[in-house]
Write an enzyme that holds these catalytic residues in place. Structure first.
Site, PDB file in Angstrom:
ATOM      1  N   ASP A   1       3.768   1.561   8.142  1.00 38.20           N
ATOM      2  CA  ASP A   1       2.480   0.871   8.008  1.00 38.20           C
ATOM      3  C   ASP A   1       2.518  -0.246   6.960  1.00 38.20           C
ATOM      4  OD1 ASP A   1      -0.076   0.035   8.277  1.00 38.20           O
ATOM      5  OD2 ASP A   1      -1.024   1.885   7.581  1.00 38.20           O
TER       6      ASP A   1
ATOM      7  N   ASN B   1       2.085   6.770   3.462  1.00 38.52           N
ATOM      8  CA  ASN B   1       2.859   5.768   4.189  1.00 38.52           C
ATOM      9  C   ASN B   1       4.364   5.958   4.017  1.00 38.52           C
ATOM     10  OD1 ASN B   1       0.695   4.403   5.343  1.00 38.52           O
ATOM     11  ND2 ASN B   1       0.394   3.095   3.549  1.00 38.52           N
TER      12      ASN B   1
ATOM     13  N   ASP C   1       0.849  -1.190   0.000  1.00 38.70           N
ATOM     14  CA  ASP C   1       0.000   0.000   0.000  1.00 38.70           C
ATOM     15  C   ASP C   1       0.886   1.241   0.000  1.00 38.70           C
ATOM     16  OD1 ASP C   1      -2.389   1.419   0.041  1.00 38.70           O
ATOM     17  OD2 ASP C   1      -2.489   1.468   2.233  1.00 38.70           O
TER      18      ASP C   1
END
Length: 328
Positions: free
Chosen positions: A219, A207, A202
């Site tokens: 994360d 992030n 992701d």
């Protein structure tokens, strides 16, 4: 009829503090909620003024084994000198902790800001960072985390939306048609399992934190097995072909400080974008019973959102039928 409160409704400040202090830290202040919806994430500081991020995992989403693989991957990356935030471990080496029915982990806070994706220097170091992650990611495989499966995830997202009550009759017909067409169009882009490596999963700018030309990835909650381009394509955000080509060139040049990049994977950029669009709406539908979601995403209940979503999916269908000029 009374409804059962969502599990996260029990995460009041006193319970959060008690959970962290059960690990042997003392928190002189209250936790500060950070922007997170899938899990609940809080910033705390201890008596030595060290800042920590405590993450409470969404119940029943991941198994203990899946969470532990996330933690172990982060420890492996940290040991290799890659800029990530690995979870704190107690004297017994445990990184996944429990308190009053919740599972949680404690991470050192990494300060910084998101990178600028129009800055060539930032793009180069982001490519270099992701290349370093993938260099470690190729050394082994996940046994418990998911594999990014284009076909299965499209079906899963489609069924989630069609199984809900959000679409009116006309929208349902249009959504069925466009998602069937997209499913057919995406089928030729499926990859073999051998092309999948351990990735962040992701990798958007929310992030990535840092300053100047030093950034770290945070994360890893969605880490999984996937083609390398899964961690790169969200960095290609420019609207004009020339600017996107610049982004592509800088990211790959940085990436190849560690690993060769298979340019053939660039054909997956629009398929992966399409998958993310489908899964995002399905995620919102699936999480609507979480009280944090309706105030954060009120437009989901607006018919105009679904009309716009269907139009966007139609645009993606058209993009999938042609090779983007910026990849030429």
């Amino acid at each position: 009829m009374a409804t059962t409160p969502h599990p996260f409704a029990r995460l009041e400040p006193a319970r959060i503090v008690a959970a962290v202090e059960s690990l042997g830290l003392w928190l002189p202040g209250e936790p500060f909620a950070l922007n997170s919806y899938e899990n609940r994430v809080f910033l705390v500081h201890d008596e030595e003024r060290r800042r920590w991020v405590v993450k409470f995992y969404r119940p029943e989403r991941w198994s203990d084994a899946q969470i532990q693989e996330e933690h172990d991957f982060l420890a492996e990356l940290e040991a290799a000198g890659v800029a990530v935030a690995a979870p704190w471990r107690n004297a017994a080496g445990e990184s996944l902790h429990r308190a009053e029915g919740f599972r949680f982990a404690l991470y050192p806070q990494l300060p910084g800001q998101a990178p600028e994706l129009e800055n060539p220097a930032h793009l180069f170091v982001l490519g270099e960072l992701i290349g370093a992650v993938h260099e470690v990611g190729r050394r082994s495989t996940f046994a418990h985390r998911r594999t990014l499966d284009l076909d299965a995830m499209v079906v899963e997202a489609r069924e989630r939306v069609l199984g809900s009550a959000w679409l009116d009759r006309h929208q349902r017909r249009a959504y069925e048609r466009i998602t069937e067409a997209l499913h057919r169009r995406l089928a030729p882009h499926a990859w073999t399992p051998e092309r999948a490596i351990r990735v962040h999963g992701d990798c958007h700018i929310g992030n990535i934190l840092g300053r100047d030309e030093h950034f770290a990835l945070v994360d890893f909650d969605d880490c999984l097995m996937a083609p390398a381009v899964q961690d790169l394509w969200m960095l290609f955000t420019a609207e004009h072909d020339e600017e996107r080509q610049m982004q592509l060139s800088e990211v790959i040049e940085g990436y190849e400080q560690h690993l060769d990049f298979d340019r053939g994977e660039l054909a997956l950029v629009e398929p992966l974008r399409t998958l993310r669009l489908l899964r995002h709406s399905a995620w919102l539908v699936a999480r609507w019973d979480d009280p944090a979601f309706p105030p954060a995403f009120p437009w989901l209940a607006d018919a105009g959102y679904w009309d716009g979503h269907i139009r966007m999916l139609e645009q993606q269908r058209q993009l999938l039928e042609q090779k983007p000029r910026w990849l030429a």
